[in-house]
Write a protein that holds these residues in place. Structure first.
Motif, PDB file in Angstrom:
ATOM      1  N   VAL A  84     -74.624 -21.741  13.630  1.00  0.00           N
ATOM      2  CA  VAL A  84     -74.929 -20.474  14.283  1.00  0.00           C
ATOM      3  C   VAL A  84     -76.274 -19.957  13.770  1.00  0.00           C
ATOM      4  CG1 VAL A  84     -74.209 -18.090  14.698  1.00  0.00           C
ATOM      5  CG2 VAL A  84     -72.475 -19.895  14.500  1.00  0.00           C
ATOM      6  N   ILE A  85     -77.221 -19.816  14.716  1.00  0.00           N
ATOM      7  CA  ILE A  85     -78.538 -19.260  14.432  1.00  0.00           C
ATOM      8  C   ILE A  85     -78.899 -18.305  15.567  1.00  0.00           C
ATOM      9  CG2 ILE A  85     -79.368 -21.275  13.124  1.00  0.00           C
ATOM     10  CD1 ILE A  85     -80.882 -22.145  15.688  1.00  0.00           C
ATOM     11  N   PHE A  86     -80.030 -17.654  15.442  1.00  0.00           N
ATOM     12  CA  PHE A  86     -80.545 -16.814  16.516  1.00  0.00           C
ATOM     13  C   PHE A  86     -80.542 -17.633  17.809  1.00  0.00           C
ATOM     14  CE2 PHE A  86     -84.074 -15.654  19.252  1.00  0.00           C
ATOM     15  CZ  PHE A  86     -83.946 -14.281  19.358  1.00  0.00           C
ATOM     16  N   GLY A  87     -80.066 -17.030  18.882  1.00  0.00           N
ATOM     17  CA  GLY A  87     -80.052 -17.698  20.182  1.00  0.00           C
ATOM     18  C   GLY A  87     -78.784 -18.463  20.496  1.00  0.00           C
ATOM     19  N   ALA A  88     -77.919 -18.639  19.510  1.00  0.00           N
ATOM     20  CA  ALA A  88     -76.668 -19.360  19.741  1.00  0.00           C
ATOM     21  C   ALA A  88     -75.688 -18.474  20.504  1.00  0.00           C
ATOM     22  CB  ALA A  88     -76.041 -19.785  18.417  1.00  0.00           C
ATOM     23  N   THR A  89     -74.910 -19.095  21.371  1.00  0.00           N
ATOM     24  CA  THR A  89     -73.803 -18.407  22.030  1.00  0.00           C
ATOM     25  C   THR A  89     -72.539 -18.891  21.339  1.00  0.00           C
ATOM     26  OG1 THR A  89     -74.992 -18.218  24.105  1.00  0.00           O
ATOM     27  CG2 THR A  89     -72.592 -18.032  24.211  1.00  0.00           C
ATOM     28  N   VAL A  90     -71.804 -17.944  20.778  1.00  0.00           N
ATOM     29  CA  VAL A  90     -70.668 -18.270  19.926  1.00  0.00           C
ATOM     30  C   VAL A  90     -69.395 -17.681  20.519  1.00  0.00           C
ATOM     31  CG1 VAL A  90     -69.743 -18.097  17.586  1.00  0.00           C
ATOM     32  CG2 VAL A  90     -72.215 -18.165  17.926  1.00  0.00           C
ATOM     33  N   GLU A  91     -68.372 -18.510  20.604  1.00  0.00           N
ATOM     34  CA  GLU A  91     -67.064 -18.042  21.041  1.00  0.00           C
ATOM     35  C   GLU A  91     -66.204 -17.914  19.790  1.00  0.00           C
ATOM     36  OE1 GLU A  91     -63.898 -19.009  24.608  1.00  0.00           O
ATOM     37  OE2 GLU A  91     -65.341 -20.533  24.017  1.00  0.00           O
ATOM     38  N   LEU A 128     -71.640 -14.304  11.231  1.00  0.00           N
ATOM     39  CA  LEU A 128     -71.693 -15.582  11.954  1.00  0.00           C
ATOM     40  C   LEU A 128     -72.852 -16.485  11.533  1.00  0.00           C
ATOM     41  CD1 LEU A 128     -70.838 -14.396  15.577  1.00  0.00           C
ATOM     42  CD2 LEU A 128     -69.482 -15.952  14.162  1.00  0.00           C
ATOM     43  N   LEU A 129     -73.983 -15.886  11.172  1.00  0.00           N
ATOM     44  CA  LEU A 129     -75.179 -16.688  10.862  1.00  0.00           C
ATOM     45  C   LEU A 129     -74.898 -17.755   9.810  1.00  0.00           C
ATOM     46  CD1 LEU A 129     -78.066 -14.051  10.863  1.00  0.00           C
ATOM     47  CD2 LEU A 129     -77.680 -15.893  12.519  1.00  0.00           C
ATOM     48  N   LYS A 131     -72.900 -20.285  10.031  1.00  0.00           N
ATOM     49  CA  LYS A 131     -71.560 -20.870  10.074  1.00  0.00           C
ATOM     50  C   LYS A 131     -71.482 -21.984  11.119  1.00  0.00           C
ATOM     51  CE  LYS A 131     -69.702 -18.032   7.065  1.00  0.00           C
ATOM     52  NZ  LYS A 131     -70.799 -17.532   6.304  1.00  0.00           N
ATOM     53  N   TYR A 132     -70.357 -22.710  11.084  1.00  0.00           N
ATOM     54  CA  TYR A 132     -70.134 -23.849  11.971  1.00  0.00           C
ATOM     55  C   TYR A 132     -68.830 -23.670  12.743  1.00  0.00           C
ATOM     56  CZ  TYR A 132     -73.726 -26.177   9.200  1.00  0.00           C
ATOM     57  OH  TYR A 132     -74.908 -26.493   8.581  1.00  0.00           O
ATOM     58  N   GLU A 133     -68.661 -24.460  13.793  1.00  0.00           N
ATOM     59  CA  GLU A 133     -67.426 -24.465  14.574  1.00  0.00           C
ATOM     60  C   GLU A 133     -66.252 -24.735  13.630  1.00  0.00           C
ATOM     61  OE1 GLU A 133     -65.914 -27.343  18.017  1.00  0.00           O
ATOM     62  OE2 GLU A 133     -67.835 -26.357  18.498  1.00  0.00           O
ATOM     63  N   GLY A 134     -65.188 -23.957  13.790  1.00  0.00           N
ATOM     64  CA  GLY A 134     -64.005 -24.102  12.933  1.00  0.00           C
ATOM     65  C   GLY A 134     -64.023 -23.206  11.711  1.00  0.00           C
ATOM     66  N   ASP A 135     -65.209 -22.683  11.333  1.00  0.00           N
ATOM     67  CA  ASP A 135     -65.286 -21.770  10.188  1.00  0.00           C
ATOM     68  C   ASP A 135     -64.602 -20.451  10.521  1.00  0.00           C
ATOM     69  OD1 ASP A 135     -66.748 -23.616   8.759  1.00  0.00           O
ATOM     70  OD2 ASP A 135     -68.646 -22.518   8.849  1.00  0.00           O
ATOM     71  N   GLU A 136     -64.099 -19.802   9.488  1.00  0.00           N
ATOM     72  CA  GLU A 136     -63.544 -18.465   9.647  1.00  0.00           C
ATOM     73  C   GLU A 136     -64.478 -17.466   8.985  1.00  0.00           C
ATOM     74  OE1 GLU A 136     -59.446 -17.752   8.798  1.00  0.00           O
ATOM     75  OE2 GLU A 136     -58.772 -19.484   9.958  1.00  0.00           O
ATOM     76  N   ILE A 137     -64.565 -16.298   9.601  1.00  0.00           N
ATOM     77  CA  ILE A 137     -65.389 -15.229   9.053  1.00  0.00           C
ATOM     78  C   ILE A 137     -64.541 -13.965   8.950  1.00  0.00           C
ATOM     79  CG2 ILE A 137     -67.551 -16.149   9.971  1.00  0.00           C
ATOM     80  CD1 ILE A 137     -67.387 -13.922  12.149  1.00  0.00           C
ATOM     81  N   VAL A 138     -64.951 -13.064   8.078  1.00  0.00           N
ATOM     82  CA  VAL A 138     -64.290 -11.771   7.938  1.00  0.00           C
ATOM     83  C   VAL A 138     -65.334 -10.699   8.219  1.00  0.00           C
ATOM     84  CG1 VAL A 138     -63.077 -10.219   6.371  1.00  0.00           C
ATOM     85  CG2 VAL A 138     -62.717 -12.684   6.199  1.00  0.00           C
ATOM     86  N   ILE A 146     -61.405  -7.786   9.960  1.00  0.00           N
ATOM     87  CA  ILE A 146     -60.995  -8.600  11.102  1.00  0.00           C
ATOM     88  C   ILE A 146     -61.370 -10.046  10.787  1.00  0.00           C
ATOM     89  CG2 ILE A 146     -61.193  -9.001  13.580  1.00  0.00           C
ATOM     90  CD1 ILE A 146     -62.219  -6.121  13.836  1.00  0.00           C
ATOM     91  N   ASN A 147     -60.402 -10.936  10.925  1.00  0.00           N
ATOM     92  CA  ASN A 147     -60.630 -12.362  10.685  1.00  0.00           C
ATOM     93  C   ASN A 147     -60.860 -13.052  12.017  1.00  0.00           C
ATOM     94  OD1 ASN A 147     -60.107 -12.421   7.785  1.00  0.00           O
ATOM     95  ND2 ASN A 147     -58.023 -11.882   8.368  1.00  0.00           N
ATOM     96  N   TYR A 148     -61.982 -13.779  12.105  1.00  0.00           N
ATOM     97  CA  TYR A 148     -62.304 -14.527  13.312  1.00  0.00           C
ATOM     98  C   TYR A 148     -62.448 -15.997  12.966  1.00  0.00           C
ATOM     99  CZ  TYR A 148     -63.676 -10.163  15.670  1.00  0.00           C
ATOM    100  OH  TYR A 148     -63.704  -8.917  16.242  1.00  0.00           O
ATOM    101  N   GLU A 149     -62.113 -16.843  13.928  1.00  0.00           N
ATOM    102  CA  GLU A 149     -62.397 -18.268  13.809  1.00  0.00           C
ATOM    103  C   GLU A 149     -63.429 -18.613  14.871  1.00  0.00           C
ATOM    104  OE1 GLU A 149     -60.395 -22.685  14.288  1.00  0.00           O
ATOM    105  OE2 GLU A 149     -59.086 -20.942  14.204  1.00  0.00           O
ATOM    106  N   ILE A 150     -64.409 -19.418  14.493  1.00  0.00           N
ATOM    107  CA  ILE A 150     -65.437 -19.840  15.434  1.00  0.00           C
ATOM    108  C   ILE A 150     -64.879 -20.989  16.259  1.00  0.00           C
ATOM    109  CG2 ILE A 150     -67.765 -20.779  15.710  1.00  0.00           C
ATOM    110  CD1 ILE A 150     -68.466 -19.389  13.030  1.00  0.00           C
ATOM    111  N   ILE A 151     -64.758 -20.749  17.567  1.00  0.00           N
ATOM    112  CA  ILE A 151     -64.184 -21.730  18.484  1.00  0.00           C
ATOM    113  C   ILE A 151     -65.257 -22.705  18.964  1.00  0.00           C
ATOM    114  CG2 ILE A 151     -62.963 -22.048  20.682  1.00  0.00           C
ATOM    115  CD1 ILE A 151     -61.371 -20.586  18.465  1.00  0.00           C
ATOM    116  N   SER A 152     -66.427 -22.149  19.331  1.00  0.00           N
ATOM    117  CA  SER A 152     -67.496 -23.031  19.820  1.00  0.00           C
ATOM    118  C   SER A 152     -68.857 -22.389  19.592  1.00  0.00           C
ATOM    119  CB  SER A 152     -67.312 -23.340  21.312  1.00  0.00           C
ATOM    120  OG  SER A 152     -67.500 -22.168  22.079  1.00  0.00           O
ATOM    121  N   ILE A 153     -69.854 -23.254  19.522  1.00  0.00           N
ATOM    122  CA  ILE A 153     -71.251 -22.843  19.384  1.00  0.00           C
ATOM    123  C   ILE A 153     -72.030 -23.615  20.441  1.00  0.00           C
ATOM    124  CG2 ILE A 153     -73.284 -22.807  17.877  1.00  0.00           C
ATOM    125  CD1 ILE A 153     -71.252 -23.039  15.484  1.00  0.00           C
ATOM    126  N   ALA A 154     -72.806 -22.890  21.238  1.00  0.00           N
ATOM    127  CA  ALA A 154     -73.584 -23.542  22.289  1.00  0.00           C
ATOM    128  C   ALA A 154     -74.961 -22.904  22.391  1.00  0.00           C
ATOM    129  CB  ALA A 154     -72.857 -23.432  23.622  1.00  0.00           C
TER     130      ALA A 154
END
Length: 162
Positions: A84-91, A128-129, A131-138, A146-154
């Motif tokens: 995840v970097i600037f410009g990434a679309t993250v689900e 998010l910055l 991080k990778y797909e599958g990582d969890e963030i708080v 709030i706990n999130y899991e990164i589903i996809s990065i595009a």
């Protein structure tokens, strides 16, 4: 932050806005002149409104001009990767509720949450910055953590936001 990331489209949009605002200056000056000619300035609503408009116009011009040299213009068409970097679309998915959200990470001058983009400086963006797909963030939110899991990065390339 010394350098402010912005997309090519976002930079062009600010350039157009700056040009439009500068073209408005003569109109505002004329409105002030005309209102001044009406007489007593203490009770002249037209004069007060024109002066307020001038103040807001100049403040916005100064704000944009002060940021222009600090912008790091990034072409989204050149970005890709798994991180995840600037410009990434993250689900992301809220681990507790199952709610899924999709965000494109942009700079503070062009992020519009109502249109699906958030600032890289926002709490979610910061978490998010890097991080990778599958990582969890708080994320610290008013309602608590709030706990999130990164589903996809595009990376979809340039986005239209007008």
């Amino acid at each position: 932050m010394d350098s402010i990331p912005i997309t090519v489209q976002g930079f062009k949009r600010l350039e157009r806005e700056l040009e439009r605002l500068k073209k408005e200056r003569p109109e505002v000056i004329l409105a002030i002149k005309e209102a001044r000619e009406e007489g007593d300035l203490r009770e002249n609503a037209g004069y007060d409104a024109a002066r307020e408009r001038q103040g807001m116009l100049e403040a916005r011009i100064n704000f944009i001009e002060s940021r222009m040299p600090r912008f790091n213009v990034i072409d989204l068409a050149t970005l890709d990767g798994e991180q995840v970097i600037f410009g990434a679309t993250v689900e992301i998915e809220d681990v507790d509720t199952g709610d899924v959200k999709k965000y494109t990470l942009l700079g503070p001058d062009e992020a519009e949450p109502s249109k699906g983009s958030i600032s890289i400086l926002s709490p979610v963006g910061q978490a998010l910055l890097g991080k990778y797909e599958g990582d969890e963030i708080v994320v610290e939110a008013p309602r608590g953590k709030i706990n999130y899991e990164i589903i996809s990065i595009a990376f979809y390339g340039p986005i239209e936001q007008d």
